[in-house]
Scaffold this motif. Structure first.
Motif, PDB file in Angstrom:
ATOM      1  N   UNK A 353       0.835  -1.192   0.000  1.00  0.00           N
ATOM      2  CA  UNK A 353       0.000   0.000   0.000  1.00  0.00           C
ATOM      3  C   UNK A 353       0.879   1.255   0.000  1.00  0.00           C
ATOM      4  N   UNK A 354       0.306   2.350  -0.490  1.00  0.00           N
ATOM      5  CA  UNK A 354       1.064   3.604  -0.569  1.00  0.00           C
ATOM      6  C   UNK A 354       1.524   4.071   0.813  1.00  0.00           C
ATOM      7  N   UNK A 355       0.709   3.753   1.820  1.00  0.00           N
ATOM      8  CA  UNK A 355       1.084   4.168   3.175  1.00  0.00           C
ATOM      9  C   UNK A 355       2.380   3.535   3.627  1.00  0.00           C
ATOM     10  N   UNK A 356       2.673   2.310   3.172  1.00  0.00           N
ATOM     11  CA  UNK A 356       3.900   1.628   3.568  1.00  0.00           C
ATOM     12  C   UNK A 356       5.120   2.218   2.893  1.00  0.00           C
ATOM     13  N   UNK A 357       4.909   2.992   1.832  1.00  0.00           N
ATOM     14  CA  UNK A 357       6.035   3.516   1.050  1.00  0.00           C
ATOM     15  C   UNK A 357       6.179   5.030   1.177  1.00  0.00           C
ATOM     16  N   UNK A 358       5.475   5.599   2.150  1.00  0.00           N
ATOM     17  CA  UNK A 358       5.511   7.057   2.294  1.00  0.00           C
ATOM     18  C   UNK A 358       6.922   7.573   2.500  1.00  0.00           C
ATOM     19  N   UNK A 359       7.721   6.854   3.275  1.00  0.00           N
ATOM     20  CA  UNK A 359       9.060   7.353   3.618  1.00  0.00           C
ATOM     21  C   UNK A 359      10.012   7.348   2.427  1.00  0.00           C
ATOM     22  N   UNK A 360       9.721   6.547   1.381  1.00  0.00           N
ATOM     23  CA  UNK A 360      10.653   6.463   0.234  1.00  0.00           C
ATOM     24  C   UNK A 360       9.999   6.866  -1.070  1.00  0.00           C
ATOM     25  N   UNK A 361       8.743   7.289  -1.011  1.00  0.00           N
ATOM     26  CA  UNK A 361       7.994   7.521  -2.255  1.00  0.00           C
ATOM     27  C   UNK A 361       8.636   8.574  -3.145  1.00  0.00           C
ATOM     28  N   UNK A 362       9.188   9.638  -2.562  1.00  0.00           N
ATOM     29  CA  UNK A 362       9.776  10.704  -3.383  1.00  0.00           C
ATOM     30  C   UNK A 362      11.289  10.648  -3.459  1.00  0.00           C
ATOM     31  N   UNK A 363      11.882   9.514  -3.069  1.00  0.00           N
ATOM     32  CA  UNK A 363      13.337   9.447  -2.980  1.00  0.00           C
ATOM     33  C   UNK A 363      14.025   9.566  -4.336  1.00  0.00           C
ATOM     34  N   UNK A 364      13.456   8.943  -5.368  1.00  0.00           N
ATOM     35  CA  UNK A 364      14.115   8.945  -6.681  1.00  0.00           C
ATOM     36  C   UNK A 364      14.165  10.353  -7.253  1.00  0.00           C
ATOM     37  N   UNK A 365      13.050  11.077  -7.195  1.00  0.00           N
ATOM     38  CA  UNK A 365      13.028  12.452  -7.710  1.00  0.00           C
ATOM     39  C   UNK A 365      13.963  13.345  -6.905  1.00  0.00           C
ATOM     40  N   UNK A 366      13.973  13.162  -5.594  1.00  0.00           N
ATOM     41  CA  UNK A 366      14.864  13.972  -4.772  1.00  0.00           C
ATOM     42  C   UNK A 366      16.320  13.666  -5.083  1.00  0.00           C
ATOM     43  N   UNK A 367      16.651  12.386  -5.295  1.00  0.00           N
ATOM     44  CA  UNK A 367      18.028  12.013  -5.643  1.00  0.00           C
ATOM     45  C   UNK A 367      18.437  12.620  -6.975  1.00  0.00           C
ATOM     46  N   UNK A 368      17.508  12.613  -7.939  1.00  0.00           N
ATOM     47  CA  UNK A 368      17.805  13.203  -9.258  1.00  0.00           C
ATOM     48  C   UNK A 368      18.122  14.687  -9.124  1.00  0.00           C
ATOM     49  N   UNK A 369      17.328  15.405  -8.298  1.00  0.00           N
ATOM     50  CA  UNK A 369      17.587  16.833  -8.107  1.00  0.00           C
ATOM     51  C   UNK A 369      18.937  17.067  -7.435  1.00  0.00           C
ATOM     52  N   UNK A 370      19.288  16.225  -6.475  1.00  0.00           N
ATOM     53  CA  UNK A 370      20.572  16.375  -5.806  1.00  0.00           C
ATOM     54  C   UNK A 370      21.735  16.106  -6.766  1.00  0.00           C
ATOM     55  N   UNK A 371      21.582  15.114  -7.653  1.00  0.00           N
ATOM     56  CA  UNK A 371      22.639  14.824  -8.636  1.00  0.00           C
ATOM     57  C   UNK A 371      22.817  16.019  -9.567  1.00  0.00           C
ATOM     58  N   UNK A 372      21.706  16.610  -9.992  1.00  0.00           N
ATOM     59  CA  UNK A 372      21.795  17.783 -10.875  1.00  0.00           C
ATOM     60  C   UNK A 372      22.470  18.944 -10.144  1.00  0.00           C
ATOM     61  N   UNK A 373      22.125  19.119  -8.861  1.00  0.00           N
ATOM     62  CA  UNK A 373      22.757  20.174  -8.080  1.00  0.00           C
ATOM     63  C   UNK A 373      24.251  19.913  -7.936  1.00  0.00           C
ATOM     64  N   UNK A 374      24.635  18.658  -7.681  1.00  0.00           N
ATOM     65  CA  UNK A 374      26.049  18.317  -7.553  1.00  0.00           C
ATOM     66  C   UNK A 374      26.787  18.544  -8.880  1.00  0.00           C
ATOM     67  N   UNK A 375      26.155  18.180  -9.984  1.00  0.00           N
ATOM     68  CA  UNK A 375      26.794  18.335 -11.299  1.00  0.00           C
ATOM     69  C   UNK A 375      27.079  19.802 -11.593  1.00  0.00           C
ATOM     70  N   UNK A 412      22.166   8.003  -0.232  1.00  0.00           N
ATOM     71  CA  UNK A 412      21.338   7.552   0.885  1.00  0.00           C
ATOM     72  C   UNK A 412      19.878   7.374   0.450  1.00  0.00           C
ATOM     73  N   UNK A 413      19.374   8.292  -0.370  1.00  0.00           N
ATOM     74  CA  UNK A 413      17.990   8.189  -0.832  1.00  0.00           C
ATOM     75  C   UNK A 413      17.773   6.934  -1.668  1.00  0.00           C
ATOM     76  N   UNK A 414      18.721   6.641  -2.563  1.00  0.00           N
ATOM     77  CA  UNK A 414      18.579   5.452  -3.414  1.00  0.00           C
ATOM     78  C   UNK A 414      18.798   4.176  -2.621  1.00  0.00           C
ATOM     79  N   UNK A 415      19.701   4.235  -1.649  1.00  0.00           N
ATOM     80  CA  UNK A 415      19.897   3.057  -0.788  1.00  0.00           C
ATOM     81  C   UNK A 415      18.618   2.728  -0.022  1.00  0.00           C
ATOM     82  N   UNK A 416      17.895   3.776   0.409  1.00  0.00           N
ATOM     83  CA  UNK A 416      16.649   3.557   1.137  1.00  0.00           C
ATOM     84  C   UNK A 416      15.614   2.861   0.255  1.00  0.00           C
ATOM     85  N   UNK A 417      15.573   3.208  -1.043  1.00  0.00           N
ATOM     86  CA  UNK A 417      14.654   2.525  -1.970  1.00  0.00           C
ATOM     87  C   UNK A 417      15.052   1.061  -2.105  1.00  0.00           C
ATOM     88  N   UNK A 418      16.373   0.825  -2.222  1.00  0.00           N
ATOM     89  CA  UNK A 418      16.833  -0.563  -2.376  1.00  0.00           C
ATOM     90  C   UNK A 418      16.484  -1.415  -1.153  1.00  0.00           C
TER      91      UNK A 418
END
Length: 667
Positions: A353-375, A412-418
């Motif tokens: 259920x979506x409730x079980x994934x609340x803590x990681x639901x936006x991790x991929x988008x947030x990681x992408x933004x951080x990679x762009x910021x780092x680049x 860390x965000x991607x590790x949490x998804x894994x």
């Protein structure tokens, strides 16, 4: 001779006349025939009516009978003695008061039994001195009687409820305004005290001793947060430095961070003691707060001591090109993980259920933004490193730091998804055992509450109900959100377990306290029963001191009985006090008996076979069967009361006297 006979006859006639002449009346104590007796002719008819009306009003309002008697003289007796004898002769009871006035002797007595009035002894005495006696001094005989009747019949105080309500409303508004003003004043004072506390050396306990307790609490809270942030930042910076320079060269910094973590953990432990449900005294609280602040300051200084050396070691201006190249490769690696992580997250949504994934639901988008910021920061850093310009080194360091932090967080965000899938599955597998464990605690709490008399019963019931609600929620939603269900269950179970442990401890303490109370009550009852029997069988010799101690012991035992269910500790104090008083009564009573025996059988005690009540009468006298003169040295014995001494058999009835207010004297 004829003249002599004539003189003799004349003298005889004068003598006879003198003997037959009326003398001044001398009134003995009398039996009163009515509420108003005026043998002295002190009142007019109108005054008699006024006095009678005042006496009738007193009886109608208070059911107190006032008897007034005017005589010319008390026959040479003291005023109070004459009045008491008249009361006895008139069969006056416990609701009859007497005002007796001797107009020629200028003496009076005003006697009021304590049961005949609601006034205290002091209030009755004020009526006598302030109202009756001034009227008598002015020969206002009727006024004195009226003052006595009115003094025993004070007018009730009228209450204006409207005025009371208005007064209460005004007081409530005043109190509310005062509370608001005090709250604002306290807040401003506390802010000022906190600002001043900030300027105190946090490592000096003596300096902290002068800081107010509330400001000390605020300072400790602020410091543990600030130092914890500093430790976390330093630990992250240390990880990067270890990768760059190796463990050997970074060993001093590693030691500083570890020491700071240990010291800060001690501060948090003390902070937990302060925040738990167990209250501390102000002195204990100050000591704990001082320990928190000193520990946090010590941790902070551990890090500060290595700050300059660490900054010098990590002089990124020199190693920036190599670090930027390494981070470029990290950007590539993390970017390659984005799409697989997105697919894995989509797969998780099909399983959970979506409730079980609340803590990681936006991790991929947030990681992408951080990679762009780092680049972006890597690109800018590379430009600055290729064309070094004076004044731009700090920007280069900032770019490297920003890129490093962003890439670390993206990983860390991607590790949490894994790890999300394995965490949720582990929670799902753990859920049944967790539910069973908390249900056991719920049953235990229910059994304790069913027994009754459970310490903290309300809190335990609330924790049990919260745990039951968490179980119901977990059974309903555990399949779709096992991780959230386990989290809520663990939280409820921890609170329930804490209260169960506390209740068990308090229950054991309460049982120990109850056993102590039972023993104290048994001891007190036994001692009171023993000394009461002793006095009862030797009441002819035991004086008032022992009886007073026994009466107080009985009162203390009654207080212990009253408190035994609501305040056992207070009941124990009362019971112990009763036992001590009973012991004192026993000692005093025993001494009285020994002294009485010595006086009775000694050379001056009236003993011997020919003494009044002597020989075999000793036991009867000691036992109060015959009340003689053992304790009074031949001047009337205990129990004789006002009626005189002698030997009288004890029987049912009072002692012949009661509490009597008032008094008398000359006016």
């Amino acid at each position: 001779m004829r003249f002599a006979r004539l003189l003799t006859v004349l003298l005889a006639l004068l003598t006879t006349g003198a003997l037959l002449a009326p003398s001044a009346p001398a009134e003995a104590p009398m039996r009163l025939s009515g509420y108003l007796t005026d043998d002295a002719g002190a009142l007019t008819a109108a005054q008699r009516s006024e006095v009678t009306a005042a006496i009738d009003t007193l009886y109608a309002d208070r059911k107190t009978r006032l008897w007034v008697v005017y005589v010319e003289t008390f026959n040479g007796m003291a005023a109070e003695t004459w009045a008491r004898n008249t009361m006895r002769a008139s069969d006056l009871g416990s609701y009859d008061a007497l005002l007796a006035v001797a107009t020629v002797d200028r003496a009076y007595a005003f006697l009021v039994p304590d049961s005949a009035t609601d006034l205290s002894a002091a209030e009755v005495d004020r009526v006598r001195r302030n109202d009756i006696e001034p009227a008598l001094r002015g020969n206002d005989w009727a006024g004195a009687a009226i003052a006595a009747a009115q003094g025993l019949n004070p007018a009730p105080t009228s209450i204006s409820w409207v005025g009371v309500l208005v007064t209460l409303a005004v007081l409530a508004l005043a109190v509310l305004g005062l509370m608001v003003w005090q709250r604002r004043r306290r807040r401003k004072r506390r802010e000022a005290e906190f600002a001043a506390a900030r300027r105190v050396d946090p490592t000096d306990p003596r300096a902290l001793a002068a800081v107010p307790l509330d400001a000390l609490d605020d300072l400790s809270r602020a410091m543990v947060v600030e130092v914890d942030n500093a430790v976390r930042t330093s630990a992250h910076e240390l990880e990067i430095a270890v990768e760059e320079f190796g463990e050997q060269r970074t060993e001093p910094f590693t030691r500083a961070v570890n020491n700071a973590k240990t010291t800060l953990a001690q501060a948090f432990n003390v902070r937990q003691i302060l925040d738990d449900a167990v209250p501390e005294t102000p002195a204990q609280r100050r000591d704990l707060l001082t320990r928190v602040i000193v520990a946090a300051a010590k941790a902070d200084r551990e890090l500060d001591a290595q700050r300059d050396a660490f900054a010098e070691l990590r002089n990124l201006a020199i190693t920036a090109p190599d670090r930027l190249a390494a981070m470029t490769q990290q950007v590539v690696d993390i970017t390659a993980r984005l799409e697989p992580a997105r697919q894995k997250l989509a797969q998780l949504h099909t399983e959970f259920d979506a409730a079980a994934l609340t803590s990681v639901d936006g991790n991929v988008d947030a990681a992408k933004e951080l990679v762009e910021f780092a680049d972006k920061n890597i690109s800018r850093g590379r430009e600055l490193a290729q064309r070094p310009v004076a004044g731009q080194q700090s920007e280069l360091v900032d770019c490297v730091h920003a890129a490093e932090s962003a890439l670390a967080q993206a990983r860390e965000l991607l590790d949490a998804v894994d790890s999300a899938a394995s965490d949720i599955r582990r929670a799902a597998a753990q859920l049944p055992a967790t539910i069973e464990d908390i249900q056991n605690g719920i049953r235990q709490a229910g059994e304790l509450l069913a027994d009754g008399k459970v310490p903290q019963a309300q809190k335990l019931a609330e924790a049990r109900d919260a745990a039951a609600a968490a179980v119901a929620t977990a059974q309903r939603t555990g399949a779709v959100d096992p991780l959230g269900a386990v989290t809520e269950l663990t939280k409820a179970d921890a609170e329930l377990d804490r209260l169960l442990a506390a209740v068990e401890q308090e229950k054991e303490a309460a049982e120990r306290l109850q056993r102590t109370l039972d023993e104290a009550m048994f001891t007190a009852r036994s001692r009171i029963r023993s000394v009461s029997d002793f006095i009862d069988t030797r009441r002819g010799a035991v004086g008032p001191e022992a009886r007073t101690r026994l009466a107080e012991a009985v009162r203390q035992l009654a207080a212990a009985d009253e408190k035994r269910h609501t305040d056992p500790a207070e009941a124990i104090r009362h019971a112990n006090g009763a036992a001590m008083l009973a012991s004192q009564a026993q000692t005093l009573a025993h001494n009285d008996v020994i002294n009485a025996q010595n006086r009775f059988s000694g050379p001056w005690g009236g003993g011997g076979p020919t003494a009044g009540g002597g020989g075999g009468n000793l036991g009867a006298i000691l036992g109060g069967i015959l009340i003689g003169n053992i304790l009074s040295g031949g001047r009337g014995g205990i129990g004789g009361g006002l009626g005189g001494g002698g030997f009288n058999p004890g029987s049912f009835g009072g002692s012949g006297g009661g509490g009597m207010f008032g008094g008398g004297g000359r006016f």
